[in-house]
Write a protein that holds these residues in place. Structure first.
Motif, PDB file in Angstrom:
ATOM      1  N   THR A  76     -46.851   7.066 -16.150  1.00  0.00           N
ATOM      2  CA  THR A  76     -46.044   7.976 -16.993  1.00  0.00           C
ATOM      3  C   THR A  76     -44.572   7.638 -16.775  1.00  0.00           C
ATOM      4  O   THR A  76     -43.865   8.460 -17.483  1.00  0.00           O
ATOM      5  CB  THR A  76     -46.190   9.515 -16.925  1.00  0.00           C
ATOM      6  OG1 THR A  76     -46.239   9.807 -15.648  1.00  0.00           O
ATOM      7  CG2 THR A  76     -47.844   9.892 -17.093  1.00  0.00           C
ATOM      8  N   GLU A  77     -44.180   6.805 -16.070  1.00  0.00           N
ATOM      9  CA  GLU A  77     -42.891   6.643 -15.562  1.00  0.00           C
ATOM     10  C   GLU A  77     -41.801   7.795 -15.016  1.00  0.00           C
ATOM     11  O   GLU A  77     -42.500   8.511 -14.116  1.00  0.00           O
ATOM     12  CB  GLU A  77     -42.161   5.748 -16.694  1.00  0.00           C
ATOM     13  CG  GLU A  77     -42.730   4.488 -16.876  1.00  0.00           C
ATOM     14  CD  GLU A  77     -42.091   3.938 -18.182  1.00  0.00           C
ATOM     15  OE1 GLU A  77     -41.382   4.321 -18.885  1.00  0.00           O
ATOM     16  OE2 GLU A  77     -42.740   2.691 -18.199  1.00  0.00           O
ATOM     17  N   GLY A  78     -40.984   8.310 -15.913  1.00  0.00           N
ATOM     18  CA  GLY A  78     -40.180   9.391 -15.456  1.00  0.00           C
ATOM     19  C   GLY A  78     -40.796  10.670 -15.363  1.00  0.00           C
ATOM     20  O   GLY A  78     -40.034  11.694 -15.176  1.00  0.00           O
ATOM     21  N   TYR A  79     -41.988  10.764 -16.061  1.00  0.00           N
ATOM     22  CA  TYR A  79     -42.433  12.059 -16.412  1.00  0.00           C
ATOM     23  C   TYR A  79     -43.568  12.355 -15.338  1.00  0.00           C
ATOM     24  O   TYR A  79     -44.014  13.582 -15.303  1.00  0.00           O
ATOM     25  CB  TYR A  79     -43.123  12.195 -17.786  1.00  0.00           C
ATOM     26  CG  TYR A  79     -42.100  11.963 -18.968  1.00  0.00           C
ATOM     27  CD1 TYR A  79     -41.456  12.941 -19.277  1.00  0.00           C
ATOM     28  CD2 TYR A  79     -41.877  10.668 -19.553  1.00  0.00           C
ATOM     29  CE1 TYR A  79     -40.377  12.890 -20.415  1.00  0.00           C
ATOM     30  CE2 TYR A  79     -41.093  10.412 -20.625  1.00  0.00           C
ATOM     31  CZ  TYR A  79     -40.447  11.695 -20.988  1.00  0.00           C
ATOM     32  OH  TYR A  79     -39.295  11.511 -21.921  1.00  0.00           O
ATOM     33  N   TYR A  80     -43.682  11.699 -14.482  1.00  0.00           N
ATOM     34  CA  TYR A  80     -45.021  12.011 -13.489  1.00  0.00           C
ATOM     35  C   TYR A  80     -44.740  13.156 -12.568  1.00  0.00           C
ATOM     36  O   TYR A  80     -45.712  13.822 -12.204  1.00  0.00           O
ATOM     37  CB  TYR A  80     -45.380  10.539 -12.705  1.00  0.00           C
ATOM     38  CG  TYR A  80     -44.701  10.325 -11.619  1.00  0.00           C
ATOM     39  CD1 TYR A  80     -44.967  10.881 -10.472  1.00  0.00           C
ATOM     40  CD2 TYR A  80     -43.387   9.664 -11.565  1.00  0.00           C
ATOM     41  CE1 TYR A  80     -44.150  10.639  -9.118  1.00  0.00           C
ATOM     42  CE2 TYR A  80     -42.563   9.517 -10.509  1.00  0.00           C
ATOM     43  CZ  TYR A  80     -43.251   9.792  -9.131  1.00  0.00           C
ATOM     44  OH  TYR A  80     -42.322   9.615  -8.182  1.00  0.00           O
ATOM     45  N   LEU A  81     -43.494  13.237 -12.197  1.00  0.00           N
ATOM     46  CA  LEU A  81     -43.115  14.357 -11.371  1.00  0.00           C
ATOM     47  C   LEU A  81     -43.266  15.620 -12.035  1.00  0.00           C
ATOM     48  O   LEU A  81     -43.725  16.676 -11.462  1.00  0.00           O
ATOM     49  CB  LEU A  81     -41.930  14.240 -10.868  1.00  0.00           C
ATOM     50  CG  LEU A  81     -41.664  13.193  -9.627  1.00  0.00           C
ATOM     51  CD1 LEU A  81     -40.179  13.309  -9.186  1.00  0.00           C
ATOM     52  CD2 LEU A  81     -42.658  13.545  -8.378  1.00  0.00           C
ATOM     53  N   MET A  82     -42.823  15.786 -13.441  1.00  0.00           N
ATOM     54  CA  MET A  82     -43.142  16.954 -13.980  1.00  0.00           C
ATOM     55  C   MET A  82     -44.719  17.284 -14.402  1.00  0.00           C
ATOM     56  O   MET A  82     -45.060  18.463 -14.382  1.00  0.00           O
ATOM     57  CB  MET A  82     -42.348  16.930 -15.521  1.00  0.00           C
ATOM     58  CG  MET A  82     -40.874  16.873 -15.310  1.00  0.00           C
ATOM     59  SD  MET A  82     -39.894  16.859 -16.974  1.00  0.00           S
ATOM     60  CE  MET A  82     -40.180  15.231 -17.298  1.00  0.00           C
ATOM     61  N   LEU A  83     -45.346  16.164 -14.759  1.00  0.00           N
ATOM     62  CA  LEU A  83     -46.824  16.517 -14.952  1.00  0.00           C
ATOM     63  C   LEU A  83     -47.411  16.800 -13.812  1.00  0.00           C
ATOM     64  O   LEU A  83     -48.553  17.672 -13.651  1.00  0.00           O
ATOM     65  CB  LEU A  83     -47.353  15.311 -15.433  1.00  0.00           C
ATOM     66  CG  LEU A  83     -47.090  14.747 -16.779  1.00  0.00           C
ATOM     67  CD1 LEU A  83     -47.595  13.214 -17.161  1.00  0.00           C
ATOM     68  CD2 LEU A  83     -47.789  15.739 -17.928  1.00  0.00           C
ATOM     69  N   TYR A  84     -47.137  16.353 -12.578  1.00  0.00           N
ATOM     70  CA  TYR A  84     -47.826  16.513 -11.335  1.00  0.00           C
ATOM     71  C   TYR A  84     -47.499  18.181 -11.069  1.00  0.00           C
ATOM     72  O   TYR A  84     -48.427  18.998 -10.716  1.00  0.00           O
ATOM     73  CB  TYR A  84     -46.848  15.876 -10.305  1.00  0.00           C
ATOM     74  CG  TYR A  84     -47.454  16.281  -8.991  1.00  0.00           C
ATOM     75  CD1 TYR A  84     -48.588  15.973  -8.307  1.00  0.00           C
ATOM     76  CD2 TYR A  84     -46.322  16.602  -7.995  1.00  0.00           C
ATOM     77  CE1 TYR A  84     -48.947  16.432  -7.007  1.00  0.00           C
ATOM     78  CE2 TYR A  84     -46.617  16.959  -6.694  1.00  0.00           C
ATOM     79  CZ  TYR A  84     -47.937  16.706  -6.107  1.00  0.00           C
ATOM     80  OH  TYR A  84     -48.396  17.184  -5.030  1.00  0.00           O
ATOM     81  N   ALA A  85     -46.113  18.644 -11.313  1.00  0.00           N
ATOM     82  CA  ALA A  85     -45.785  20.017 -10.917  1.00  0.00           C
ATOM     83  C   ALA A  85     -46.664  21.009 -12.048  1.00  0.00           C
ATOM     84  O   ALA A  85     -46.880  22.145 -11.562  1.00  0.00           O
ATOM     85  CB  ALA A  85     -44.189  20.193 -11.343  1.00  0.00           C
ATOM     86  N   VAL A  86     -46.819  20.594 -13.267  1.00  0.00           N
ATOM     87  CA  VAL A  86     -47.377  21.418 -14.270  1.00  0.00           C
ATOM     88  C   VAL A  86     -48.833  21.443 -13.844  1.00  0.00           C
ATOM     89  O   VAL A  86     -49.569  22.500 -13.970  1.00  0.00           O
ATOM     90  CB  VAL A  86     -47.501  20.890 -15.481  1.00  0.00           C
ATOM     91  CG1 VAL A  86     -48.401  21.387 -16.620  1.00  0.00           C
ATOM     92  CG2 VAL A  86     -45.952  21.095 -16.076  1.00  0.00           C
ATOM     93  N   LEU A  87     -49.410  20.412 -13.375  1.00  0.00           N
ATOM     94  CA  LEU A  87     -50.729  20.358 -12.796  1.00  0.00           C
ATOM     95  C   LEU A  87     -51.043  21.397 -11.663  1.00  0.00           C
ATOM     96  O   LEU A  87     -51.934  22.189 -11.634  1.00  0.00           O
ATOM     97  CB  LEU A  87     -51.473  19.021 -12.417  1.00  0.00           C
ATOM     98  CG  LEU A  87     -51.628  18.119 -13.686  1.00  0.00           C
ATOM     99  CD1 LEU A  87     -51.832  16.707 -13.114  1.00  0.00           C
ATOM    100  CD2 LEU A  87     -52.642  18.402 -14.630  1.00  0.00           C
ATOM    101  N   VAL A  88     -50.049  21.390 -10.640  1.00  0.00           N
ATOM    102  CA  VAL A  88     -50.261  22.329  -9.617  1.00  0.00           C
ATOM    103  C   VAL A  88     -50.109  23.543  -9.972  1.00  0.00           C
ATOM    104  O   VAL A  88     -50.977  24.510  -9.597  1.00  0.00           O
ATOM    105  CB  VAL A  88     -49.201  21.839  -8.603  1.00  0.00           C
ATOM    106  CG1 VAL A  88     -49.095  22.953  -7.570  1.00  0.00           C
ATOM    107  CG2 VAL A  88     -49.157  20.469  -7.769  1.00  0.00           C
TER     108      VAL A  88
END
Length: 333
Positions: free
Chosen positions: A274-286
């Motif tokens: 997801t390139e620049g969005y992976y950290l945001m997606l990761y935080a949302v999943l947590v």
């Protein structure tokens, strides 16, 4: 342990042994990190999940273990003695850190352990003559086992895997021993445990000490993996990361820290597409996981398993519930 569980564990171990044949050097680096953080999380799970004592100092113990192993091996001392020394040092300091737990609990204890973690980082940063200060230490040697060097990714992965299995078996033995039952009693109700003859003071100190020893070993392995360490690599974010591993996987479940470490360490790698969005997606999943699974993934699986049993045999469940209510009624009378 049932035969089915033993076969399941052997199959999992076989997969871990076969993984290097399908991974690049970077993949093996990530897998080694997962196993190392699993060891640190197993120690915290004993302290938090089984004994009920919250700690934010696991990264501090990792730092102490990392610097102990780095300084000793760089001085020419054999790696087994360095790892044992790191575990013993953290065990003793864990005992000392356990004393505040005899007087304070919950968020007060969290602040005490947080202060300890900050103190460790400050000492390592300021004592430049020993630790290299903010520049850290570089060139930490990797172990040599029976003449076989582990400089390459694959041998070092197997080295970490072997220690992971040993520490997991040791923890399983502790949990299944009378100590393990005492830890669980301490978590559920310290007053009741004390009335049943459990030495609450001793078990509290041991919970911190053993968990700290696991953190020290993990720190030593991190130093050998990266071959470079510096104080801020073991700050508060790492302690929170290890705490998250325990909670996400399931605190108080044996495989909870391993599953949690797998998700926390490897999930960002799977989301990199997801390139620049992976950290945001990761935080949302947590966040979603913590909202809907406050007992962790294994806690959710346990609830689903119990619900399935109730659907398959509702009559037995009703009789069990009625017996429990009658028992409580007799006790109240």
């Amino acid at each position: 342990m049932s035969l089915r569980k033993i076969l399941f564990l052997l199959a999992g171990l076989a997969i871990l042994i076969a993984l290097p044949f399908s991974q690049s050097n970077y993949g093996l680096l990530v897998l080694s990190s997962w196993l190392i953080y699993s060891i640190a999380a197993m120690g915290l799970n004993l302290t938090l999940g089984y004994a009920g004592q919250i700690s934010l100092a696991q990264a501090g113990f990792m730092a102490l273990g990392a610097y102990t192993v780095a300084l000793m091996t760089m001085a020419g001392i054999a790696w087994p003695f360095a790892l044992i020394a790191a575990m013993l040092l953290c065990f003793v300091l864990g005992l000392l850190l356990g004393y505040p737990a005899l007087r304070v609990q919950h968020h007060f204890l969290a602040f005490v352990t947080l202060a300890f973690n900050a103190l460790v980082i400050l000492v390592l940063r300021n004592e430049e003559w020993l630790t290299g200060g903010t520049y850290g230490l570089t060139g930490v040697p990797r172990p040599e086992i029976l003449g076989m060097k582990t400089m390459m990714a694959t041998p070092f992965y197997y080295f970490v895997l072997g220690l992971f299995v040993v520490m997991a078996l040791a923890l399983y033995g502790i949990i299944r021993s009378p100590w393990g039952r005492a830890f669980k009693g301490l978590r559920e109700n310290p007053i009741r445990a004390n009335s049943l003859g459990v030495d609450v003071r001793k078990m509290t100190l041991l919970a911190f000490a053993i968990g700290a020893a696991y953190g020290g070993l993990a720190g030593g392995l991190i130093a050998q993996l990266t071959q470079y360490i510096e104080p801020h690599s073991f700050g508060l974010p790492i302690s929170l990361k290890i705490l998250l591993m325990v909670i996400v996987g399931g605190a108080g479940f044996f495989f909870g820290p391993v599953l949690g470490a797998f998700l926390i360490v490897l999930a960002p790698e799977f989301l990199r597409f997801t390139e620049g969005y992976y950290l945001m997606l990761y935080a949302v999943l947590v966040i979603v996981l913590m909202v809907f699974c406050p007992t962790g993934l294994l806690g959710l699986a346990e609830r689903a398993k119990n619900a399935l049993k109730q659907r398959r045999n509702p009559q037995a469940t009703a009789w069990t519930t009625k017996a429990a209510l009658d028992s409580n009624g007799e006790k109240n009378q």
